[in-house]
Design a protein around this motif. Structure first.
Motif, PDB file in Angstrom:
ATOM      1  N   ALA A 151     -10.555  -5.687   7.391  1.00 30.99           N
ATOM      2  CA  ALA A 151     -11.100  -5.651   9.136  1.00 30.99           C
ATOM      3  C   ALA A 151      -9.955  -5.813  10.036  1.00 30.99           C
ATOM      4  O   ALA A 151      -9.692  -5.389  11.005  1.00 30.99           O
ATOM      5  N   TRP A 152      -8.780  -6.698   9.490  1.00 28.54           N
ATOM      6  CA  TRP A 152      -7.509  -7.064  10.523  1.00 28.54           C
ATOM      7  C   TRP A 152      -6.866  -5.820  10.624  1.00 28.54           C
ATOM      8  O   TRP A 152      -6.361  -5.428  11.580  1.00 28.54           O
ATOM      9  N   LEU A 153      -6.734  -5.016   9.449  1.00 28.15           N
ATOM     10  CA  LEU A 153      -5.877  -3.732   9.546  1.00 28.15           C
ATOM     11  C   LEU A 153      -6.687  -2.762  10.508  1.00 28.15           C
ATOM     12  O   LEU A 153      -5.881  -2.096  11.134  1.00 28.15           O
ATOM     13  N   LEU A 154      -7.864  -2.638  10.321  1.00 23.89           N
ATOM     14  CA  LEU A 154      -8.716  -1.547  11.467  1.00 23.89           C
ATOM     15  C   LEU A 154      -8.529  -2.091  12.842  1.00 23.89           C
ATOM     16  O   LEU A 154      -8.402  -1.106  13.541  1.00 23.89           O
ATOM     17  N   ARG A 177     -11.301   5.297   4.610  1.00 19.77           N
ATOM     18  CA  ARG A 177     -10.428   4.909   5.822  1.00 19.77           C
ATOM     19  C   ARG A 177      -9.086   4.014   5.578  1.00 19.77           C
ATOM     20  O   ARG A 177      -8.324   4.329   6.273  1.00 19.77           O
ATOM     21  N   LEU A 178      -9.142   3.060   4.649  1.00 18.72           N
ATOM     22  CA  LEU A 178      -7.785   2.640   4.625  1.00 18.72           C
ATOM     23  C   LEU A 178      -6.771   3.709   3.925  1.00 18.72           C
ATOM     24  O   LEU A 178      -5.583   3.465   4.282  1.00 18.72           O
ATOM     25  N   ASP A 179      -7.414   4.508   3.152  1.00 19.45           N
ATOM     26  CA  ASP A 179      -6.443   5.489   2.450  1.00 19.45           C
ATOM     27  C   ASP A 179      -5.864   6.398   3.575  1.00 19.45           C
ATOM     28  O   ASP A 179      -4.778   6.572   3.481  1.00 19.45           O
ATOM     29  N   ARG A 180      -6.142   6.478   4.850  1.00 23.41           N
ATOM     30  CA  ARG A 180      -5.684   7.174   5.799  1.00 23.41           C
ATOM     31  C   ARG A 180      -4.464   6.352   6.717  1.00 23.41           C
ATOM     32  O   ARG A 180      -3.942   6.974   7.609  1.00 23.41           O
ATOM     33  N   LEU A 181      -4.744   5.061   6.723  1.00 23.44           N
ATOM     34  CA  LEU A 181      -3.841   4.396   7.591  1.00 23.44           C
ATOM     35  C   LEU A 181      -2.425   4.282   7.314  1.00 23.44           C
ATOM     36  O   LEU A 181      -1.829   4.575   6.044  1.00 23.44           O
ATOM     37  N   PRO A 182      -1.495   4.432   8.368  1.00 27.66           N
ATOM     38  CA  PRO A 182       0.030   4.230   8.127  1.00 27.66           C
ATOM     39  C   PRO A 182       0.265   3.083   7.262  1.00 27.66           C
ATOM     40  O   PRO A 182       0.113   2.096   7.449  1.00 27.66           O
ATOM     41  N   VAL A 183       1.472   3.283   6.464  1.00 27.42           N
ATOM     42  CA  VAL A 183       1.822   2.368   5.493  1.00 27.42           C
ATOM     43  C   VAL A 183       2.648   0.872   6.386  1.00 27.42           C
ATOM     44  O   VAL A 183       2.596  -0.048   6.036  1.00 27.42           O
ATOM     45  N   GLY A 184       2.955   1.509   7.484  1.00 28.55           N
ATOM     46  CA  GLY A 184       3.758   0.308   8.350  1.00 28.55           C
ATOM     47  C   GLY A 184       3.042  -0.599   8.968  1.00 28.55           C
ATOM     48  O   GLY A 184       3.370  -1.527   9.642  1.00 28.55           O
ATOM     49  N   LEU A 185       1.568  -0.341   8.807  1.00 23.19           N
ATOM     50  CA  LEU A 185       0.421  -1.396   9.407  1.00 23.19           C
ATOM     51  C   LEU A 185       0.547  -2.601   8.420  1.00 23.19           C
ATOM     52  O   LEU A 185       0.197  -3.636   9.058  1.00 23.19           O
ATOM     53  N   ILE A 199      11.031   8.031   0.181  1.00 22.12           N
ATOM     54  CA  ILE A 199      10.505   8.667  -0.820  1.00 22.12           C
ATOM     55  C   ILE A 199       9.131   9.303  -0.465  1.00 22.12           C
ATOM     56  O   ILE A 199       8.173   9.355  -1.407  1.00 22.12           O
ATOM     57  N   ALA A 200       8.926   9.738   0.757  1.00 27.55           N
ATOM     58  CA  ALA A 200       7.637  10.192   1.188  1.00 27.55           C
ATOM     59  C   ALA A 200       6.384   9.583   1.053  1.00 27.55           C
ATOM     60  O   ALA A 200       5.269  10.159   0.553  1.00 27.55           O
ATOM     61  N   CYS A 201       6.300   8.367   1.163  1.00 29.32           N
ATOM     62  CA  CYS A 201       5.174   7.422   1.259  1.00 29.32           C
ATOM     63  C   CYS A 201       4.923   6.877   2.654  1.00 29.32           C
ATOM     64  O   CYS A 201       5.815   6.140   3.244  1.00 29.32           O
ATOM     65  N   TYR A 202       3.743   7.672   3.173  1.00 24.39           N
ATOM     66  CA  TYR A 202       3.622   7.544   4.715  1.00 24.39           C
ATOM     67  C   TYR A 202       2.269   6.570   4.745  1.00 24.39           C
ATOM     68  O   TYR A 202       2.044   6.068   5.976  1.00 24.39           O
ATOM     69  N   SER A 203       1.390   6.756   3.972  1.00 25.04           N
ATOM     70  CA  SER A 203       0.164   6.435   3.898  1.00 25.04           C
ATOM     71  C   SER A 203      -0.283   5.465   2.901  1.00 25.04           C
ATOM     72  O   SER A 203       0.294   5.328   1.784  1.00 25.04           O
ATOM     73  N   PHE A 204      -1.419   4.511   3.050  1.00 28.42           N
ATOM     74  CA  PHE A 204      -1.879   3.769   1.968  1.00 28.42           C
ATOM     75  C   PHE A 204      -2.088   4.418   0.687  1.00 28.42           C
ATOM     76  O   PHE A 204      -1.925   3.881  -0.361  1.00 28.42           O
ATOM     77  N   ARG A 205      -2.590   5.543   0.712  1.00 26.56           N
ATOM     78  CA  ARG A 205      -3.172   6.489  -0.410  1.00 26.56           C
ATOM     79  C   ARG A 205      -1.715   6.836  -1.105  1.00 26.56           C
ATOM     80  O   ARG A 205      -1.667   6.607  -2.415  1.00 26.56           O
ATOM     81  N   ASP A 206      -0.616   7.211  -0.300  1.00 28.83           N
ATOM     82  CA  ASP A 206       0.690   7.309  -0.688  1.00 28.83           C
ATOM     83  C   ASP A 206       1.171   6.258  -1.770  1.00 28.83           C
ATOM     84  O   ASP A 206       1.755   6.326  -2.792  1.00 28.83           O
ATOM     85  N   LEU A 207       1.061   5.135  -1.266  1.00 32.19           N
ATOM     86  CA  LEU A 207       1.628   3.728  -1.755  1.00 32.19           C
ATOM     87  C   LEU A 207       0.833   3.554  -2.841  1.00 32.19           C
ATOM     88  O   LEU A 207       1.527   3.191  -4.050  1.00 32.19           O
ATOM     89  N   ARG A 208      -0.349   3.720  -2.965  1.00 32.95           N
ATOM     90  CA  ARG A 208      -1.352   3.223  -4.264  1.00 32.95           C
ATOM     91  C   ARG A 208      -1.026   4.463  -5.273  1.00 32.95           C
ATOM     92  O   ARG A 208      -1.286   3.938  -6.393  1.00 32.95           O
ATOM     93  N   GLN A 209      -0.632   5.711  -5.074  1.00 35.81           N
ATOM     94  CA  GLN A 209      -0.304   6.459  -6.028  1.00 35.81           C
ATOM     95  C   GLN A 209       0.869   6.367  -6.725  1.00 35.81           C
ATOM     96  O   GLN A 209       1.157   6.998  -7.970  1.00 35.81           O
ATOM     97  N   LEU A 210       1.876   5.268  -6.273  1.00 29.78           N
ATOM     98  CA  LEU A 210       3.041   5.251  -6.813  1.00 29.78           C
ATOM     99  C   LEU A 210       2.925   4.559  -8.108  1.00 29.78           C
ATOM    100  O   LEU A 210       1.892   3.537  -8.144  1.00 29.78           O
TER     101      LEU A 210
END
Length: 503
Positions: A151-154, A177-185, A199-210
């Motif tokens: 909720a805080w992130l959204l 919805r979280l998957d689409r958020l920018p990692v800098g949040l 390393i081309a990690c821009y979103s939460f989804r990218d971060l979780r796939q590492l």
């Protein structure tokens, strides 16, 4: 869709303009706000919408701002004011849930799981919370989710995109919805942004796939821990906001206020904090003290003081607001007001509401007390009276009245007396005409009772020797009249007076 109340639900409130709004409130039009910026160490950390439209951006130096906006209003960041404002907001929000927590980045989290039924569901509760924030004078984005960190992130993402905020009520929808958020949040991400974007990690989804082991070696555990919290895979600990044991709140006005009724807008902000404080303590207020401050320094003027004495303890917003409105409307200011302070002087433990099977005719006792308090605020303590009869045979002395705010002295009614007396006595007895040997008032009066003889007052040199009667006129209105006992045996006609009227 209606969520099940046994699931956890959190509402996150983010105040994106807190640094500016501790100086300038959003109650006014954009034109009145003009262009304003907040500076810290010579650089912009917050700005008004007009300043942003003119090209001002975060991090810009003072000189660059003044080139774009020569008439810009600059404020130096005040961390203490921001902290005090966050605490005031948190106190006000305690009226919706006892579980309120201050969060990072000028945000507040509320566990509303147990509040939904009480306030009529998510939509109604969210609307009420937004109304309270508006009353307090802060712009906010709000988001609702079953996980506090999510909720805080959204809510912060909504502020970044200039939106009001959304809610995700189920974990599957929340994950998408979280998957689409920018990692800098993420709060832990800023120092790692260059590395992650490399390393081309821009979103939460990218971060979780590492791969987690490699990510932990290069970035540490904190970012993974925060990510797991957002998706509800790790528990969170919260430090709940605890209201002060005594209530005293102050607000600085943005301008000099000349008219007392214009102060209601700011009084509502103090009242919102009071409502939260009363709810958290399970108290009802009986005595409120208000101080209106005028000029400071050499031309200092003593503050204007007034008190609200409540005939019955209260904690409802509508009733307290109506009392403030009445008192401020009647108030005459000797000088402009620059700040206000509200203090609670007396409270009692709140009583649980009872619901009678058969309601009282003519309204509840609470409604009667609220009417009295409204009259007190409008007319003043000295003009709202209650009967306080005294043990004396003389009607003028026995029929005593005192302020409704004073305690009525104990009085034992003499049950052996059967004579009826009216509650309404005339201030001065009215001499009556005599027509056809009978007293006359609007029409001929007909006596319908035996005489009640009163002989008293000799010890005060106020001797009364009277015979009282009940009488009716042609319209069947009942009056209380008396005849002076004849001291002159040669008098032709007895002297009659009207002294009271029966209801």
């Amino acid at each position: 869709m209606h969520p099940h109340t046994h699931h956890p639900f959190w509402i996150a409130i983010h105040l994106p303009l807190l640094r500016l709004e501790v100086f300038v409130k959003p109650w006014f039009d954009a034109e009145e706000l003009a262009a304003s910026v907040v500076l810290s160490q010579g650089r912009v950390v917050a700005m008004s919408a007009l300043a942003h439209q003119a090209g001002v951006c975060t991090g810009m130096r003072t000189g660059g701002v003044q080139m774009l906006l020569p008439d810009v209003r600059c404020f130096q960041r005040d961390v203490q004011k921001e902290y005090a404002a966050l605490n005031a907001v948190a106190t006000a929000l305690l009226q919706y849930s006892p579980q309120v927590s201050l969060a990072d980045d000028d945000s507040i989290l509320i566990d509303i799981s147990a509040s939904l039924s009480l306030f009529g569901g998510l939509r109604t509760l969210r609307k009420r919370i937004q109304g309270t924030l508006q009353t307090l004078g802060f712009s906010a984005t709000t988001s609702i989710a079953p996980v506090a960190r999510a909720a805080w992130l959204l809510a912060r993402e909504a502020a970044r995109k200039k939106r009001a905020g959304k809610h995700a009520l189920h974990l599957k929808k929340l994950s998408r919805r979280l998957d689409r958020l920018p990692v800098g949040l993420l709060a832990t991400a800023p120092p790692l942004l260059d590395l992650l974007q490399g390393i081309a990690c821009y979103s939460f989804r990218d971060l979780r796939q590492l791969p987690r082991p490699g990510l932990q070696r290069r970035c540490g555990k904190a970012i993974l821990h925060e990510l797991d919290q957002a998706y509800g895979e790790q528990s969170e600990l919260h430090q709940w906001h605890v209201a002060s044991p005594e209530f005293k709140a102050r607000i600085e006005l943005p301008d000099r206020i000349e008219q007392a009724d214009a102060l209601l807008l700011y009084a509502r902000s103090l009242l919102a904090q009071l409502l939260g404080w009363l709810a958290s303590q399970q108290l009802a207020v009986t005595h409120i003290h208000m101080e209106l401050f005028h000029e400071r320094g050499r031309q200092a003027i003593p503050p204007t003081l007034f008190d609200l004495q409540l005939a019955q303890a209260c904690w409802q917003e509508s009733h307290l607001l109506s009392l403030f409105r009445e008192r401020l409307t009647q108030l005459k200011l000797d000088a402009a007001v620059i700040s206000m302070m509200l203090e609670v002087k007396q409270t009692i433990q709140r009583q649980a509401q009872t619901y009678a099977l058969f309601p009282e005719p003519g309204g509840k006792a609470e409604d009667h007390q609220r009417l009295l308090e409204l009259l007190l605020a409008r007319l003043g303590d000295e003009n709202v009276l209650q009967s306080a009869p005294q043990a004396d045979h003389r009607p003028e002395v026995a029929n005593n009245w005192i302020s409704i705010m004073k305690k009525r002295p104990a009085f034992e009614r003499d049950n052996s007396r059967t004579a009826l007396r009216p509650d309404w006595l005339l201030p001065q007895a009215l001499a009556l005409e005599i027509r056809q040997h009978r007293p006359y008032y609007r029409s001929e009066l007909t006596i319908i009772s035996a005489a009640e003889r009163i002989e008293a007052g000799w010890w005060h040199e106020q001797v009364q020797a009277r015979d009282y009667f009940m009488a009716t006129d042609a319209s069947q209105v009942r009056y209380w009249i008396y005849r002076e006992r004849a001291t002159d045996p040669d008098a032709d006609e007895p002297v009659w007076f009207l002294h009271g009227i029966f209801g």
